[in-house]
Structure formats: C-alpha cells, structure tokens
Write a protein that holds these residues in place. Structure first.
Motif, short mmCIF file in Angstrom:
data_model
loop_
_atom_site.label_atom_id
_atom_site.label_comp_id
_atom_site.label_asym_id
_atom_site.label_seq_id
_atom_site.Cartn_x
_atom_site.Cartn_y
_atom_site.Cartn_z
N GLU A 90 0.90 -1.17 0.00
CA GLU A 90 0.00 0.00 0.00
C GLU A 90 0.93 1.21 0.00
O GLU A 90 1.41 1.64 1.04
CB GLU A 90 -0.90 -0.01 1.25
CG GLU A 90 -1.94 1.10 1.22
CD GLU A 90 -2.82 1.15 2.47
OE1 GLU A 90 -2.43 0.61 3.52
OE2 GLU A 90 -3.90 1.77 2.39
N LYS A 104 -6.22 -3.61 6.52
CA LYS A 104 -5.47 -4.71 5.89
C LYS A 104 -5.74 -6.07 6.54
O LYS A 104 -5.53 -7.10 5.92
CB LYS A 104 -3.97 -4.37 5.92
CG LYS A 104 -3.65 -3.20 4.98
CD LYS A 104 -2.32 -2.57 5.23
CE LYS A 104 -2.29 -1.55 6.33
NZ LYS A 104 -2.98 -0.28 6.03
N PHE A 151 0.18 -7.47 3.63
CA PHE A 151 0.53 -6.12 3.14
C PHE A 151 1.84 -5.62 3.74
O PHE A 151 2.15 -5.89 4.90
CB PHE A 151 -0.54 -5.11 3.56
CG PHE A 151 -1.76 -5.11 2.70
CD1 PHE A 151 -1.93 -4.18 1.68
CD2 PHE A 151 -2.76 -6.06 2.89
CE1 PHE A 151 -3.05 -4.18 0.88
CE2 PHE A 151 -3.90 -6.08 2.09
CZ PHE A 151 -4.04 -5.14 1.09
N ALA A 210 -0.86 -4.38 8.75
CA ALA A 210 0.34 -4.57 7.90
C ALA A 210 1.22 -5.65 8.53
O ALA A 210 1.40 -5.69 9.75
CB ALA A 210 1.13 -3.27 7.79
#
Ligand SMILES: O=C(CO)[C@H](O)[C@H](O)COP(=O)(O)O
Length: 295
Positions: free
Chosen positions: A104, A119, A126, A144
């Motif tokens: 991202e 996420k 991610f 993340a």
C-alpha cells in the motif's frame, strides 16, 4: 461462507523469510528475470520505477494487470505489487490475481487522503511505508505484516532513508525502557495504538520485519541500511536507472548480505558504471515528496 483470512503469524512469517535480502521493483518480465538471477528475494511489480513516476507526473496507479501477470509468470520468487493508499478495489484486484504481497504505497498517488486500507480484512499480506514509530504502529494496527521505512523514492539519495530508519529504531529503543504506565502517554504523543506499543515494548522490537526503502543507489547505500538495523532493502530506481542494471542488481544483493565486509563492498563497487543521477532533497517541494503521503 465466511472469508478465509491469513493469520498474523502466517502473514508476518512470509516477510520474515525475506529477511537479509533485497526486493527489487520491476516493470516487466525481463527486469523480473534479471532481479531473480541477481539474487533478489522477491520482486515488486509496478508500472514505472519511482524516478520515472516523478518524471511522468500525473496520477500513478496500480500497474496494468497484464504487467503483474507477466511478472508472476516470469519468476519463481514471491511477487509483490503496489496499490494506491486506501484503494480497496485495486488491492482486491491484486489479491484476486494471486500476488504474494501488496504494497500500500505512497509511491503511487493516494486514493484516500484520510484512511488507509483495513489490511486485516484481506487474506493477502501487506507491506506499508513509515517514517516514524507512530506511522509504523498505525500501519501494524491496521494489519500490515511488514514495514519499510519510506526514504524518498526515486531520488537516488539515501539521506531520507537514513533519517527514517534511525528515527524508528531510536523510538523503539526509547519505548522498550518505558514503564507500562508511560506507554499510554507515548501512544497519545505518537498517535499510535496503545496495544501495538505494548507489544513493541514487550518484544523490545517491532513485531514485523522492517526493510529500508527509497533512495538506495549503490552497494554501499544498501549495506549502510543493514548496518543501521534494517531487516533488508527495497531498491527500484537505483538499479534500473543506473548505467548497468545487471551489475548493480548483483552488487547490491551481495553488499546487503555481506554488509560488514567492507573490502568486498569496495571490490563490488568497482567498475559498475555510473550510479543513477541523484536529486538533492531540498530541491523537492513538499508536494513532490512522496514520503509526505499517508499519515
Ligand atoms: O515503495 C517502494 C518499495 O518497493 C519503492 O518503490 C522503493 O522505495 C524504491 O525506491 P527507489 O526507486 O528510490 O529505489
């Protein structure tokens, strides 16, 4: 039917496996093959390397799915791909295509200036950028599974990558000696989720792998990031805007692995041809700084 979501353990573990390695930005199958042959641990598919994104101007989006597919078919190492900050649909499309990781990324034009992706609602893991511990903890709080300090992509200038990595690491050190009762105030100051800071304090380190990115242009730059505590390195423009991408790719991988073998790094740096031309960070306005995107 309920959605199948990868656990944090699995998502974070995938990134752990890349530790000590170099992840290279690539824009086609040929570059992906070059990266794999040079020893990259993964490739990142995107439409243009950051230096070309700067030159092209306009809106930078997720790569054409044909490029992503071409890259996936060309290599056997993991394939990551970039989607715009907050662009739920680009991320869902990349997930449906079966990429191994989504970035991202602030290198693309943000789709949402207020909200990052949630996420942890995705199965695909991610990676996100950060400049300080507050940003790092917010991205972890959203799910993340890997971080990268942002640096200033596409400049061939390591100074921002150094600044961000030093800052995150210093803030982690400061947190790790705090009393439990000091953490809530730190959470308030950093704008960071309390539970994530508690986890970092308990571990004495980030709970996810943190690579360095943005501005790595030479083998010595890559080694410097490792010396300063990065878990690995992302490189894009530094390789493909140099005089000899193949030589630079191989030398940067070697220097990352053997980052304290200074004689070797000296040897690797000989006869590479010209490095990409760098940009003075002060020549960039605030709007031109990719690191300012996201929050
Ligand atoms: O977000 C990224 C990680 O894939 C960038 O593409 C990376 O920072 C590359 O920057 P540079 O072109 O300066 O090497």
């Amino acid at each position: 039917m309920s959605k199948i979501l990868g656990s944090d353990k699995v998502k974070r573990g995938m990134a752990e496996m890349q530790k000590g390695g170099v992840i290279m930005d690539v824009v086609n199958a040929e570059q992906a093959k070059l990266a794999e042959a040079a020893g990259a641990v993964a490739v990142m598919a995107l439409e243009r390397v950051p230096s070309d994104i700067r030159k092209a101007g306009g809106v930078a989006r997720m790569a054409d799915p044909r490029i992503v597919e071409e890259v996936m078919n060309a290599v056997s190492i993991p394939v990551m791909a970039k989607g715009r900050i907050g662009h739920i649909t680009e991320a869902r499309v990349l997930e449906a295509m079966g990429v191994d990781y989504i970035d991202e990324s602030e290198v693309l034009t943000p789709a949402d200036e207020e909200f990052h992706l949630k996420k942890d609602e995705f199965t695909v893991p991610f990676v996100c950028g950060c400049r300080d511990l507050g940003e790092a903890a917010r991205r972890i709080g959203e799910g993340a599974a890997m971080l990268r300090t942002k640096g200033e992509p596409g400049t061939g200038n390591i100074v921002e990558a150094v600044r961000h990595l030093r800052k995150v690491n210093a803030q982690v050190r400061k947190l790790s000696v705090m009393n439990d009762d000091e953490i809530m105030t730190e959470a308030k100051l950093l704008g960071a989720p309390y539970e994530v800071l508690k986890e970092i304090k308990t571990l004495g380190k980030l709970p996810v792998v943190n690579f360095a990115a943005g501005g790595v242009a030479t083998p010595a730059d890559a080694a410097l990031m490792m010396e300063l505590g990065a878990d690995g390195v992302f490189v894009g423009s530094g390789i493909f805007k140099s005089e000899s991408p193949e030589k630079y790719a191989k030398a940067i991988v070697q220097a990352t692995t053997h980052y304290q073998d200074y004689a070797l790094i000296g040897k690797l740096s000989k006869e590479l041809g010209a490095a990409m031309k760098g940009l003075d960070i002060n020549s960039l306005s605030l709007e031109e700084r990719m690191q300012e995107r996201g929050w």
